[in-house]
Motif scaffolding. Structure first.
Motif, PDB file in Angstrom:
ATOM      1  N   ASP A   1      -1.314 -11.056  -0.073  1.00 32.56           N
ATOM      2  CA  ASP A   1       0.049 -10.724  -0.504  1.00 32.56           C
ATOM      3  C   ASP A   1       0.844 -11.935  -0.955  1.00 32.56           C
ATOM      4  O   ASP A   1       1.759 -11.803  -1.758  1.00 32.56           O
ATOM      5  CB  ASP A   1       0.785 -10.024   0.640  1.00 32.56           C
TER       6      ASP A   1
ATOM      7  N   ILE B   1      -5.779  -8.043   2.362  1.00 32.58           N
ATOM      8  CA  ILE B   1      -4.636  -7.978   1.459  1.00 32.58           C
ATOM      9  C   ILE B   1      -4.132  -9.400   1.233  1.00 32.58           C
ATOM     10  O   ILE B   1      -3.743 -10.089   2.178  1.00 32.58           O
ATOM     11  CB  ILE B   1      -3.500  -7.111   2.037  1.00 32.58           C
TER      12      ILE B   1
ATOM     13  N   SER C   1      -4.249   1.678   4.405  1.00 35.44           N
ATOM     14  CA  SER C   1      -3.294   0.572   4.287  1.00 35.44           C
ATOM     15  C   SER C   1      -3.453  -0.131   2.950  1.00 35.44           C
ATOM     16  O   SER C   1      -2.467  -0.532   2.329  1.00 35.44           O
ATOM     17  CB  SER C   1      -3.496  -0.424   5.433  1.00 35.44           C
ATOM     18  N   CYS C   2      -4.693  -0.273   2.503  1.00 36.85           N
ATOM     19  CA  CYS C   2      -4.944  -0.926   1.214  1.00 36.85           C
ATOM     20  C   CYS C   2      -4.349  -0.107   0.068  1.00 36.85           C
ATOM     21  O   CYS C   2      -3.672  -0.652  -0.814  1.00 36.85           O
ATOM     22  CB  CYS C   2      -6.441  -1.111   1.019  1.00 36.85           C
TER      23      CYS C   2
ATOM     24  N   ASN D   1      -1.976   2.113   0.252  1.00 31.64           N
ATOM     25  CA  ASN D   1      -0.521   2.141   0.377  1.00 31.64           C
ATOM     26  C   ASN D   1       0.097   0.835  -0.116  1.00 31.64           C
ATOM     27  O   ASN D   1       1.188   0.836  -0.712  1.00 31.64           O
ATOM     28  CB  ASN D   1      -0.121   2.397   1.831  1.00 31.64           C
ATOM     29  N   TYR D   2      -0.596  -0.264   0.120  1.00 33.31           N
ATOM     30  CA  TYR D   2      -0.102  -1.555  -0.375  1.00 33.31           C
ATOM     31  C   TYR D   2      -0.066  -1.556  -1.910  1.00 33.31           C
ATOM     32  O   TYR D   2       0.919  -1.989  -2.520  1.00 33.31           O
ATOM     33  CB  TYR D   2      -1.000  -2.678   0.134  1.00 33.31           C
TER      34      TYR D   2
ATOM     35  N   GLN E   1      -8.165  -4.688   5.897  1.00 34.69           N
ATOM     36  CA  GLN E   1      -7.203  -3.687   6.371  1.00 34.69           C
ATOM     37  C   GLN E   1      -7.824  -2.301   6.221  1.00 34.69           C
ATOM     38  O   GLN E   1      -8.790  -2.119   5.475  1.00 34.69           O
ATOM     39  CB  GLN E   1      -5.915  -3.786   5.550  1.00 34.69           C
TER      40      GLN E   1
END
Length: 639
Positions: free
Chosen positions: A174, A172, A195-196, A198-199, A191
């Protein structure tokens, strides 16, 4: 001309000279950052020219594995390097089906940008640079700042999403890393796939409130992101996360990161479908509130004769190739540039056009997913002569606006649904347009004698079927010059959202009126009965819509038909884990290159080639170089 096009061309040239590898922390534009954010005009130029530029490139269908590697369209395997799609890199996606994917130099490399890929990490870095510097211009209004930040966040989310679809778990990115970032900070690890996702959803949620509901200044801002677009993409992202490829996929159950962290969920989570369904409904409501509605063709002046049958075909085609219409929720500023690849030689003049490639070939298997005129699969229709579909018959009065009456063609071309005739051209099919707008005396495709130009034998179609949907009726040739009616490429249409919603509802609660209505809205536009009535009346499997499994198959086929040749099927078939089955059989067509040019020679089944697709091909490999330079990365499963 749109502002996106004006600025992005410069960016494309700048990006093309970059040889930087993934997450190199020395930005190409360090020396110009101060000037890039000196004032509000320069800041907007950076947003459009940098952050948006990769999006415009993603609108090129030859850069989209959802188009090139779906099995919907193939190109001949024997084209020399000087042919239109060979030697230019534009064939990379098609070559995936030839088994040419590899780890040392992957095809369609979106991690590094080589082999018809695109360096999406660089695109993300541009977004992060924008977000880190957008506060610098003193003349930037609060409203513009909020909107531009939201656009950059959405774009960053979308680029991450594209990478997830290709590679699964990814790092990620960010924030913009400083020039003096440590080696540890640079060498980021993947990740978990949840998680990916959800990001990505979290970023889109941050963006939505500050995006405009719709574009008001269409002259300068068509193509920029709106709330309706963001909500539609969120719905697609969540549906993808809920789908079998990413949701508890047993094929990836044991895959872990370098630190031993599981990168894939161990079991499917059913509630993901419920979350996706809610997102689909919210996206539909937002789109509808902002004027989204099905496209209907309005006859233009100068048309000689148009029956209702032809009008329906142009409505189906126009939903894709009539730019910025009310059905297109998200349209890019990238024009479709391959009409001379998708078009057959409609007239005698067309055979004299230099480099009339006509290489986009539709395999017979793709043509057979389209329904009969009763709205059910041709192998299920009790009234359809499925076993004799390859025999040669003459076009009849019942099909005269679709197939030339009295012309010899294969029986499978008769008595099909309207989308079949709107989407596909074949030997004996009528072609409304190309300079002739009289459907009582139409142009007719003569593939037996006119498939290839005698002076240019490498320009040919390898199956005898063309993706007609991609060519507007106004496109034509005159005096040996091919002239395209250009249009901008749409990423999402309203029926796609309807069918996504139906899919999610069926996965949550199984068949029911709430599911049927969204499928039936798509079918009604093309003149088909609802699924329950059509299957009960015509199918040899009348109870199919009444089971969750049966309705799932119907929804999947409906999406493949409705969105054919739109760059979506490849992504859908991957997330459903169905692409391997689709590509298990050889690509079949007619014997198009027989020199005798007779009907008896042409109408023999011919294998174009056997595609290669295994379990490992659902995701793309990371280039070996990147694994060596960043030991915190792990290779894609089965590579």
């Amino acid at each position: 001309m749109k502002i996106l096009i004006k600025i992005s061309l410069v960016t494309l040239l700048l990006g093309a000279v970059s040889c930087k590898k993934y997450l190199n922390v020395v930005p190409d534009d360090v020396a110009t950052l101060n000037s890039s954010f000196a004032n509000s005009n320069e800041t907007e130029a950076y947003l459009i020219g940098n952050c948006y530029s990769s999006l415009q490139q993603l609108g090129d269908v030859c850069r989209n594995p959802g188009f090139t590697a779906s099995g919907e369209v193939i190109i001949p395997t024997d084209l020399p390097s000087n042919a239109s799609l060979r030697g230019s890199g534009q064939d990379a996606g098609f070559n995936l089906l030839l088994g040419e994917q590899n780890v040392p130099n992957p095809l369609m490399n979106y991690w590094d940008g080589y082999n018809q890929g695109l360096n999406l990490w660089q695109a993300i870095r541009w977004c992060n640079t924008f977000l880190a510097n957008v506060n610098l211009p003193l003349d930037l209004t609060a409203d513009n700042k909020k909107r531009w930040i939201a656009e950059a966040k959405f774009l960053k989310a979308y680029y991450h999403y594209w990478l997830i679809r290709m590679y699964g778990p990814i790092p990620i990115a960010d924030v913009a890393l400083p020039v003096n970032a440590s080696t540890t900070a640079v060498r980021q690890k993947q990740q978990s796939v949840d998680s990916c996702f959800n990001y990505v959803v979290g970023l889109i949620n941050q963006a939505i409130p500050d995006l405009p509901p719709s574009i008001q200044n269409t002259i300068t801002e068509d193509g920029r992101i709106t709330q309706a677009i963001a909500l539609a993409v969120k719905a697609e992202v969540l549906t993808t996360q809920a789908s079998p490829l990413f949701n508890g996929n047993p094929d990836y159950a044991g895959v872990k990161g370098v630190d031993g962290t599981p990168l894939w969920s161990a079991a499917a989570v059913a509630t993901k479908w419920q979350t996706a369904a809610a997102a689909c409904k919210a996206a539909i409501d937002a789109a509808t509130a902002n004027g989204a509605a099905l496209y209907q063709f309005v006859p233009q002046s100068g048309l000689k004769h148009m029956s209702d049958s032809t009008k329906l075909l142009l409505t189906i085609q126009g939903a894709l190739n009539s730019s910025w219409n009310t059905e297109q929720i998200w349209t890019t500023n990238t024009t479709f540039g391959y009409q001379i690849q998708a078009c057959p030689r409609v007239t005698t003049d067309a055979t004299t056009v230099y480099d009339f490639w006509s290489n986009f070939s539709v395999p017979m298997g793709e043509t057979e997913i389209f329904y009969s005129n009763n709205g059910v699969p041709i192998n299920e229709d009790k009234t359809f002569d499925y076993s004799n579909r390859y025999t040669v018959v003459q076009g009849d009065a019942a099909n005269q606006y679709y197939v030339s009456k009295g012309y010899n063609t294969n029986k499978g071309n008769l008595n099909r649904e309207a989308r079949y005739y709107a989407d596909i051209a074949f030997d004996g099919s009528n072609w409304f347009g190309y300079g002739n707008t009289d459907d009582n005396n139409p142009n007719v495709i003569n593939a037996v004698n006119g498939n290839a130009s005698p002076a240019d034998p490498i320009s040919y179609n390898s199956t005898g079927y063309w993706p007609r949907k991609l060519v507007p009726y106004q496109t034509a040739s005159s005096n040996s010059v091919f002239t395209s009616q250009n249009y901008y490429w749409p990423f999402m249409r309203l029926p796609s959202l309807w069918l996504l919603y139906a899919e999610c509802l069926n996965e949550v609660e199984g068949p029911g009126s709430d599911v049927y209505q969204w499928i039936d809205k798509v079918r009604a536009r093309v003149g088909l009965q609802g699924v329950q009535q059509a299957w009960a009346t015509y199918s040899n499997n009348p109870s199919k819509p009444n089971t969750q499994t049966g309705l799932r198959q119907i929804i999947h086929q409906e999406r493949r038909i409705e969105l054919a040749f739109e760059g979506q099927a490849g992504w859908d078939l991957r997330r459903w884990k169905e692409l391997q089955a689709v590509l298990a059989n050889p690509f079949i067509g007619w014997t198009v290159q027989d020199k005798a040019k007779t009907m008896s020679a042409y109408y023999n089944l011919h294998t174009a080639f056997q595609p290669f697709f295994g379990l490992r091909d659902y995701l793309f490999p990371v280039q070996q170089y990147d694994l060596l330079t960043n030991p915190n990365l792990v290779q894609t499963p089965y590579w």
